[in-house]
Design a protein around this motif. Structure first.
Motif, short mmCIF file in Angstrom:
data_model
loop_
_atom_site.label_atom_id
_atom_site.label_comp_id
_atom_site.label_asym_id
_atom_site.label_seq_id
_atom_site.Cartn_x
_atom_site.Cartn_y
_atom_site.Cartn_z
N VAL A 226 0.89 -1.14 0.08
CA VAL A 226 -0.04 -0.06 -0.04
C VAL A 226 0.95 1.42 -0.01
O VAL A 226 1.87 1.25 1.01
CB VAL A 226 -0.71 0.19 1.19
N ILE B 132 0.78 5.53 0.26
CA ILE B 132 -0.16 6.48 0.68
C ILE B 132 0.52 7.91 0.14
O ILE B 132 1.49 8.18 0.41
CB ILE B 132 -0.09 6.54 2.11
N CYS C 192 -2.44 10.24 7.70
CA CYS C 192 -1.72 9.24 6.97
C CYS C 192 -1.09 8.28 7.55
O CYS C 192 -1.05 7.03 7.60
CB CYS C 192 -0.95 9.83 5.80
N LEU D 285 -3.11 4.86 -2.27
CA LEU D 285 -4.00 5.61 -1.33
C LEU D 285 -3.72 7.17 -1.68
O LEU D 285 -2.59 7.42 -1.55
CB LEU D 285 -4.38 5.34 -0.06
N ASP E 258 -10.59 14.45 1.71
CA ASP E 258 -10.59 13.01 2.20
C ASP E 258 -10.55 12.93 3.83
O ASP E 258 -11.16 12.26 4.53
CB ASP E 258 -9.59 12.14 1.69
N VAL F 90 -10.47 7.69 2.17
CA VAL F 90 -9.39 7.87 1.44
C VAL F 90 -9.88 7.64 -0.17
O VAL F 90 -10.77 6.95 -0.29
CB VAL F 90 -8.43 6.60 1.73
N ALA G 177 -8.86 5.47 -3.29
CA ALA G 177 -8.10 4.15 -3.22
C ALA G 177 -8.24 3.94 -4.84
O ALA G 177 -9.07 3.88 -5.49
CB ALA G 177 -8.88 3.18 -2.59
N LYS H 69 -10.99 2.92 -9.28
CA LYS H 69 -10.83 4.09 -8.25
C LYS H 69 -11.96 4.36 -7.63
O LYS H 69 -13.20 4.30 -8.33
CB LYS H 69 -10.44 5.27 -8.87
N ARG I 125 -12.40 5.61 5.50
CA ARG I 125 -11.09 5.28 6.26
C ARG I 125 -11.11 4.05 6.98
O ARG I 125 -10.22 2.92 6.74
CB ARG I 125 -10.58 6.39 6.85
N PHE J 296 -11.70 0.89 4.81
CA PHE J 296 -10.62 0.56 3.87
C PHE J 296 -9.80 -0.18 5.04
O PHE J 296 -9.10 -1.54 4.54
CB PHE J 296 -9.86 1.60 3.42
#
Length: 503
Positions: A303, A305, A322, A366, A372, A378, A380, A388, A393, A396
């Motif tokens: 992942v 960010i 984040c 992300l 957001d 987020v 994603a 997309k 949050r 996720f």
């Protein structure tokens, strides 16, 4: 309507070999080195190899193997102990003949100190490891020996391609010695199964397990087994091999033991290996015209960010938001370890950063901006499908492991579907020729695939077929099959084999 813009030029359809090179470049995985035919593996590519290494190393140890290390240099006389072995590797050997350099009197250097016996930079280690086993083994009580080594090898390739075929490459090589042929064969087949398990369940790369024909067998082996995968250009990639060496190397190296019955016998040995070629296979199995696509289980980062800071009144608040997501994700296990997360805080345009991670194949990206954060969400992006969406949050974070598993499963399903669509049963020579003949012979388009055809020819027949059509028998599948007639020779055949063009 104009042609859709892609991050990689040319596309797979336009020029597959060049597309492959451009994917590696765009993902910053590796580059050619100043030494012809060798490569520099950069951090993103090397971390991928480390992940492959870590998982396989665990699988080897789970099956009773331990790691050791043996010399890089092999005396020339050692290679000469097994005739087929030296014949098989002689043209690929790098040879060390001198021990030092001295001033040549003209401002340069020249070799000096000629060695009494030339040393070969290991192309594979059966003979040097066999010399150690010969010292270690006296009795049946000393067997089995089950050792693996992680190392580099050198095979002096003339036509090289990053990861797939380089003069120096990284690999592992397992070498085992046993008291009986049955035990050695069980080991040979077990390690083939380990490779197939890894390819399918970690690389999301489906493979066919089979035995090599005599013409494709490892030099000096009684039997060679391989896993064969289909790449997106429909060519086959030999992704791993496991060899039953019989007593050939034991006799050459003098690996003898006193049996339970008090008889002096030669050991039965095996060897098996995979290399950085797996990285090339992974690239060609999954990647698309926007760059690398990675199976989450092996991705260096799962992942990414991307904080969107340029419009933020309080950038630190977004970074803290984040960081909270990162910590929550890293607290969860995926594929046996914490989810790997990176916050990209570099001072670059958001679009440039996002495209960089798309090209590097990060499974989930992300984006987190002020809106957001205000909404507790987020944005994603899923690399395998391009989907997309804004996501809550907490939702996720709670579903991250499931999302990664979905991506992993989808990549395997997609690769299996590709192989199925491009595998055909062939029953005549005319059909075979049509299947493997491109429409554009000057610049062949993607064509062919896996041809499942009966075979009843000799090694000479197989060699002639390969020279004429650039097609080889990849393996004789281990799975059961129906008997039939070879379309090339008219001879009876016990089952269909896999024909393909290959790397």
């Amino acid at each position: 309507m104009g042609k859709a813009k892609t991050a990689i030029t040319p596309t797979r359809v336009e020029d597959y070999p060049e597309w492959y090179q451009q994917v590696i470049k765009a993902a910053d995985m590796a580059e050619n080195s100043p030494v012809r035919g060798c490569m520099v593996i950069k951090p993103w590519g090397y971390t991928l190899w480390e992940n492959i290494q870590r998982v396989l190393d665990g699988m080897f140890k789970d099956t009773g193997h331990v790691n050791a290390y043996f010399p890089l240099f092999i005396p020339k006389s050692f290679l000469e102990r097994e005739a087929k072995h030296v014949d098989g590797f002689a043209k690929e050997c790098a040879v060390v003949t001198h021990s030092r350099l001295v001033d040549d009197g003209q401002g340069g250097l020249k070799p000096d100190g000629e060695l009494e016996e030339p040393l070969i930079v290991r192309p594979t280690s059966e003979t040097i490891i066999g010399a150690s086993y010969a010292k270690w083994v006296q009795s049946y009580r000393d067997l089995p020996i089950m050792i693996n080594q992680w190392a580099n090898v050198v095979r002096w390739e003339m036509r090289t391609r990053l990861f797939l075929r380089t003069a120096e490459f990284l690999w592992q090589e397992g070498h085992t010695a046993h008291a009986t042929s049955e035990e050695a064969m069980i080991e040979t087949r077990q390690m083939l199964d380990v490779y197939a398990d890894f390819a399918e369940n970690w690389m999301a790369m489906p493979v066919i397990k089979g035995e090599k024909t005599e013409g494709e067998r490892f030099p000096g082996a009684d039997h060679t087994y391989s896993i064969e995968a289909m790449m997106q250009d429909r060519k086959a990639l030999q992704a791993g091999t496991s060899h039953f060496l019989g007593q050939n190397f034991a006799k050459g190296c003098g690996i003898q033991f006193l049996s339970e019955e008090g008889k002096q016998e030669f050991a039965w040995t095996t060897s098996w290996g995979v290399s950085t070629r797996l990285v090339g296979g992974l690239i060609m199995t999954h990647s698309d015209d926007d760059g690398l696509v990675l199976p989450p289980k092996l991705a260096p980062k799962q992942v990414i960010i991307l904080p969107v800071l340029h419009k933020a009144e309080d950038p630190n608040a977004i970074l803290e938001y984040c960081d909270g997501i990162k910590k929550e994700l890293e607290g969860q296990l995926f594929a046996g370890r914490a989810i790997q997360v990176e916050i990209d805080k570099r001072d670059l345009r958001g679009g440039d950063k996002r495209w960089e991670w798309v090209k590097k194949g990060a499974p989930i990206i992300l984006e987190v901006g002020p809106r957001d954060m205000a909404n507790g969400s987020v944005f994603a992006f899923r690399r395998d499908t391009g989907e997309k969406a804004g996501v809550n949050r907490d939702e996720f974070c709670a579903t991250a492991v499931n999302r990664l598993n979905e991506i992993q499963d989808n990549l395997l399903a997609r690769a299996k579907a590709h192989r199925e669509e491009n595998t055909r049963e062939i029953n005549s020579k005319e059909e075979f020729i049509e299947f493997f003949t491109p429409e554009n012979k000057d610049k062949p388009e993607i064509h062919g695939g896996f041809a499942m055809a009966h075979w009843g020819g000799s090694a000479e027949d197989e060699d002639a077929l390969a020279k004429e059509y650039k097609v080889t028998i990849r393996c004789v599948p281990l799975a059961d099959g129906e008997p039939g007639v070879c379309p090339f020779t008219g001879n009876p055949s016990p089952k269909r084999v896999v024909f393909a063009k290959s790397y």
